[in-house]
Design a protein around this motif. Structure first.
Motif, PDB file in Angstrom:
ATOM      1  N   PHE A   2       0.902  -1.078   0.061  1.00 47.04           N
ATOM      2  CA  PHE A   2      -0.111  -0.164  -0.041  1.00 47.04           C
ATOM      3  C   PHE A   2       1.091   1.225   0.093  1.00 47.04           C
ATOM      4  O   PHE A   2       2.107   1.326   0.537  1.00 47.04           O
ATOM      5  CB  PHE A   2      -1.152   0.050   1.311  1.00 47.04           C
ATOM      6  N   TRP A   3       0.439   2.232  -0.659  1.00 47.16           N
ATOM      7  CA  TRP A   3       1.066   3.575  -0.607  1.00 47.16           C
ATOM      8  C   TRP A   3       0.023   4.739  -0.532  1.00 47.16           C
ATOM      9  O   TRP A   3      -0.987   4.705  -0.822  1.00 47.16           O
ATOM     10  CB  TRP A   3       1.634   3.721  -2.230  1.00 47.16           C
ATOM     11  N   ARG A   4       0.603   5.645   0.109  1.00 46.80           N
ATOM     12  CA  ARG A   4      -0.215   6.921   0.461  1.00 46.80           C
ATOM     13  C   ARG A   4       0.959   7.971   0.507  1.00 46.80           C
ATOM     14  O   ARG A   4       1.906   7.973   0.984  1.00 46.80           O
ATOM     15  CB  ARG A   4      -0.917   7.065   1.669  1.00 46.80           C
ATOM     16  N   VAL A  70       4.734   2.684  -9.037  1.00 45.26           N
ATOM     17  CA  VAL A  70       4.573   1.549  -8.080  1.00 45.26           C
ATOM     18  C   VAL A  70       3.856   0.208  -8.794  1.00 45.26           C
ATOM     19  O   VAL A  70       3.877  -0.755  -8.103  1.00 45.26           O
ATOM     20  CB  VAL A  70       3.699   1.902  -6.871  1.00 45.26           C
ATOM     21  N   VAL A  71       3.224   0.498  -9.981  1.00 46.56           N
ATOM     22  CA  VAL A  71       2.481  -0.710 -10.718  1.00 46.56           C
ATOM     23  C   VAL A  71       3.557  -1.794 -10.724  1.00 46.56           C
ATOM     24  O   VAL A  71       4.548  -1.715 -11.109  1.00 46.56           O
ATOM     25  CB  VAL A  71       2.096  -0.175 -11.743  1.00 46.56           C
ATOM     26  N   SER A  72       2.828  -3.084 -10.715  1.00 48.48           N
ATOM     27  CA  SER A  72       3.485  -4.411 -10.855  1.00 48.48           C
ATOM     28  C   SER A  72       3.959  -4.407 -12.456  1.00 48.48           C
ATOM     29  O   SER A  72       3.499  -3.927 -13.322  1.00 48.48           O
ATOM     30  CB  SER A  72       2.690  -5.650 -10.509  1.00 48.48           C
ATOM     31  N   ARG A  73       5.123  -4.874 -12.653  1.00 48.67           N
ATOM     32  CA  ARG A  73       5.786  -5.095 -14.009  1.00 48.67           C
ATOM     33  C   ARG A  73       5.349  -6.604 -14.418  1.00 48.67           C
ATOM     34  O   ARG A  73       5.752  -6.774 -15.550  1.00 48.67           O
ATOM     35  CB  ARG A  73       7.280  -4.862 -13.997  1.00 48.67           C
ATOM     36  N   LYS A  74       4.729  -7.431 -13.734  1.00 51.39           N
ATOM     37  CA  LYS A  74       4.334  -8.568 -14.034  1.00 51.39           C
ATOM     38  C   LYS A  74       3.343  -8.521 -15.507  1.00 51.39           C
ATOM     39  O   LYS A  74       2.580  -7.717 -15.610  1.00 51.39           O
ATOM     40  CB  LYS A  74       3.610  -9.530 -12.942  1.00 51.39           C
ATOM     41  N   ALA A  75       3.169  -9.567 -16.188  1.00 53.52           N
ATOM     42  CA  ALA A  75       2.399  -9.699 -17.426  1.00 53.52           C
ATOM     43  C   ALA A  75       1.156  -9.468 -16.951  1.00 53.52           C
ATOM     44  O   ALA A  75       0.539  -8.564 -17.620  1.00 53.52           O
ATOM     45  CB  ALA A  75       2.539 -11.275 -17.967  1.00 53.52           C
ATOM     46  N   LEU A  76       0.313  -9.761 -15.825  1.00 55.09           N
ATOM     47  CA  LEU A  76      -0.909  -9.629 -15.491  1.00 55.09           C
ATOM     48  C   LEU A  76      -0.998  -9.214 -14.060  1.00 55.09           C
ATOM     49  O   LEU A  76      -0.205 -10.066 -13.185  1.00 55.09           O
ATOM     50  CB  LEU A  76      -1.826 -10.515 -15.681  1.00 55.09           C
ATOM     51  N   ALA A  77      -1.518  -8.158 -13.659  1.00 54.27           N
ATOM     52  CA  ALA A  77      -1.575  -7.819 -12.212  1.00 54.27           C
ATOM     53  C   ALA A  77      -2.670  -6.821 -12.290  1.00 54.27           C
ATOM     54  O   ALA A  77      -3.496  -6.623 -12.991  1.00 54.27           O
ATOM     55  CB  ALA A  77      -0.448  -7.244 -11.524  1.00 54.27           C
ATOM     56  N   GLY A  78      -2.982  -6.309 -10.710  1.00 44.86           N
ATOM     57  CA  GLY A  78      -3.886  -5.404 -10.701  1.00 44.86           C
ATOM     58  C   GLY A  78      -3.499  -4.251  -9.592  1.00 44.86           C
ATOM     59  O   GLY A  78      -2.714  -4.495  -8.883  1.00 44.86           O
ATOM     60  N   ILE A  79      -4.312  -3.270  -9.843  1.00 43.54           N
ATOM     61  CA  ILE A  79      -3.868  -1.897  -8.855  1.00 43.54           C
ATOM     62  C   ILE A  79      -5.063  -1.329  -8.406  1.00 43.54           C
ATOM     63  O   ILE A  79      -6.154  -1.341  -9.185  1.00 43.54           O
ATOM     64  CB  ILE A  79      -3.041  -0.981  -9.402  1.00 43.54           C
ATOM     65  N   LYS A  80      -5.479  -1.061  -7.276  1.00 44.53           N
ATOM     66  CA  LYS A  80      -6.674  -0.463  -6.607  1.00 44.53           C
ATOM     67  C   LYS A  80      -6.147   1.173  -6.299  1.00 44.53           C
ATOM     68  O   LYS A  80      -5.125   1.374  -5.565  1.00 44.53           O
ATOM     69  CB  LYS A  80      -7.171  -1.101  -5.446  1.00 44.53           C
ATOM     70  N   ILE A  81      -7.296   2.031  -6.918  1.00 44.83           N
ATOM     71  CA  ILE A  81      -7.051   3.420  -6.379  1.00 44.83           C
ATOM     72  C   ILE A  81      -8.253   3.730  -5.225  1.00 44.83           C
ATOM     73  O   ILE A  81      -9.404   3.389  -5.887  1.00 44.83           O
ATOM     74  CB  ILE A  81      -7.096   4.420  -7.488  1.00 44.83           C
ATOM     75  N   HIS A  82      -7.913   3.915  -3.933  1.00 48.06           N
ATOM     76  CA  HIS A  82      -8.966   4.000  -3.013  1.00 48.06           C
ATOM     77  C   HIS A  82      -8.727   5.517  -2.763  1.00 48.06           C
ATOM     78  O   HIS A  82      -7.895   5.924  -2.251  1.00 48.06           O
ATOM     79  CB  HIS A  82      -8.583   3.135  -1.863  1.00 48.06           C
ATOM     80  N   VAL A  83      -9.996   6.312  -2.721  1.00 49.56           N
ATOM     81  CA  VAL A  83     -10.019   7.515  -2.368  1.00 49.56           C
ATOM     82  C   VAL A  83     -10.904   7.897  -1.293  1.00 49.56           C
ATOM     83  O   VAL A  83     -12.118   7.520  -1.119  1.00 49.56           O
ATOM     84  CB  VAL A  83     -10.707   8.677  -3.370  1.00 49.56           C
ATOM     85  N   THR A 103      -4.999   6.098  -1.349  1.00 44.82           N
ATOM     86  CA  THR A 103      -4.231   5.008  -1.051  1.00 44.82           C
ATOM     87  C   THR A 103      -4.307   4.115  -2.265  1.00 44.82           C
ATOM     88  O   THR A 103      -5.127   3.974  -2.978  1.00 44.82           O
ATOM     89  CB  THR A 103      -4.927   4.349   0.110  1.00 44.82           C
ATOM     90  N   LEU A 104      -2.959   3.684  -2.765  1.00 41.90           N
ATOM     91  CA  LEU A 104      -2.866   2.757  -3.687  1.00 41.90           C
ATOM     92  C   LEU A 104      -2.392   1.683  -3.190  1.00 41.90           C
ATOM     93  O   LEU A 104      -1.595   1.299  -2.144  1.00 41.90           O
ATOM     94  CB  LEU A 104      -1.792   3.459  -4.838  1.00 41.90           C
ATOM     95  N   SER A 105      -3.047   0.407  -3.927  1.00 42.53           N
ATOM     96  CA  SER A 105      -2.340  -0.782  -3.481  1.00 42.53           C
ATOM     97  C   SER A 105      -2.435  -1.750  -4.963  1.00 42.53           C
ATOM     98  O   SER A 105      -3.190  -1.580  -5.785  1.00 42.53           O
ATOM     99  CB  SER A 105      -3.402  -1.610  -2.700  1.00 42.53           C
ATOM    100  N   GLN A 106      -1.546  -2.727  -4.910  1.00 44.40           N
ATOM    101  CA  GLN A 106      -1.330  -3.629  -5.967  1.00 44.40           C
ATOM    102  C   GLN A 106      -1.455  -5.006  -5.554  1.00 44.40           C
ATOM    103  O   GLN A 106      -1.459  -5.165  -4.282  1.00 44.40           O
ATOM    104  CB  GLN A 106       0.062  -3.542  -6.628  1.00 44.40           C
TER     105      GLN A 106
END
Length: 267
Positions: A2-4, A70-83, A103-106
């Motif tokens: 998680f990042w903020r 901060v995003v993952s470099r994997k072929a497939l992944a996900g990231i969430k933006i929480h406001v 808050t960002l989370s991958q």
């Protein structure tokens, strides 16, 4: 992770209004080798939510730069933006000491999703019914109590997901996706004017159908209409489009239109 504010975090303030009241919204984005998919559509969706919730605007250009860091470099992944609206504010007052807070989370791409796109999934029928709330309908706001209760019901079954109706008995969605079906050559999907979440992938499916001049009916539908479908599929941004092969004891074939839409969407 998680990042903020550009820093990795593992906690938030107890005065954060998302913690206190679910006061905010979020979106979940598929990433491919570090590239965010459907970025513009996710921004528009969040802007609509922030406007309706009367939360201050976000600098999306700055946000994109932070995500790319901060995003993952994997072929497939996900990231969430929480406001969150922010911190502070006594009781329900929306006045905050600082905000909005992002808050960002991958997370990893679920291993099962690639297979589900091909072989389909089986659904239960949830007893939990969604209330009617035109003020919040369509938004992916941070208070998801109805969906949590529906998901708890699904997890007590032997199915991965479940169809959710509203209190008037209209089909709305599943616990994790929007739902579509084909009947007599017409694509059907529920109106979400009173309940449910308007997914970004739902918009993409509708866009592809319009391009193909496939007739679309967006309306209120009772369960018997869904159960008489020729083929059924669900959609969300991480899963993409996946066929439905069973609801309760009723079986459905994986249809050619589902496969065609998957192909148009690059699956």
């Amino acid at each position: 992770m998680f990042w903020r504010d550009g820093n990795q975090v593992d906690h938030v303030s107890v005065t954060d209004r998302s913690f206190q009241y679910g006061d905010g919204c979020f979106t979940t984005i598929l990433t491919k080798s570090g590239k965010m998919q459907l970025w513009g559509q996710h921004v528009k969706r969040m802007e609509r939510a922030l406007l309706r919730l009367k939360i201050a605007a976000v600098d999306w250009q700055q946000m994109k730069a932070e995500l790319e860091r901060v995003v993952s470099r994997k072929a497939l992944a996900g990231i969430k933006i929480h406001v969150s609206r922010g911190e502070g504010g006594r009781g329900y007052s929306p006045c905050v000491n600082r905000g909005p807070l992002i808050t960002l989370s991958q997370f990893d791409f679920p291993d099962s999703y690639t297979e589900l796109r091909q072989v389909g999934l089986e659904l239960t029928l949830c007893e939990v019914a969604l209330g009617l709330n035109p003020l919040l309908a369509g938004l992916k706001h941070n208070n998801r109590l109805e969906q949590i209760l529906a998901k708890e019901e699904v997890e007590r079954s032997d199915r991965l997901d479940g169809v959710v109706l509203d209190i008037n008995g209209n089909v709305i969605e599943t616990t994790m996706a929007n739902i579509f079906w084909i009947r007599d050559g017409v694509l059907h999907t529920p109106s979400l004017d009173m309940a449910g979440v308007e997914g970004v992938m739902r918009e993409e499916v509708i866009r592809v159908a319009n391009q193909d001049e496939l007739p679309i009916s967006i309306d209120s539908f009772k369960l018997n209409t869904l159960m008489s479908a020729d083929e059924i599929f669900v959609s969300n941004c991480i899963l993409g489009v996946a066929p439905v092969t069973k609801i309760q004891d009723a079986q459905f074939p994986i249809g050619s239109m589902t496969r065609r839409i998957q192909e148009k969407l690059g699956q």
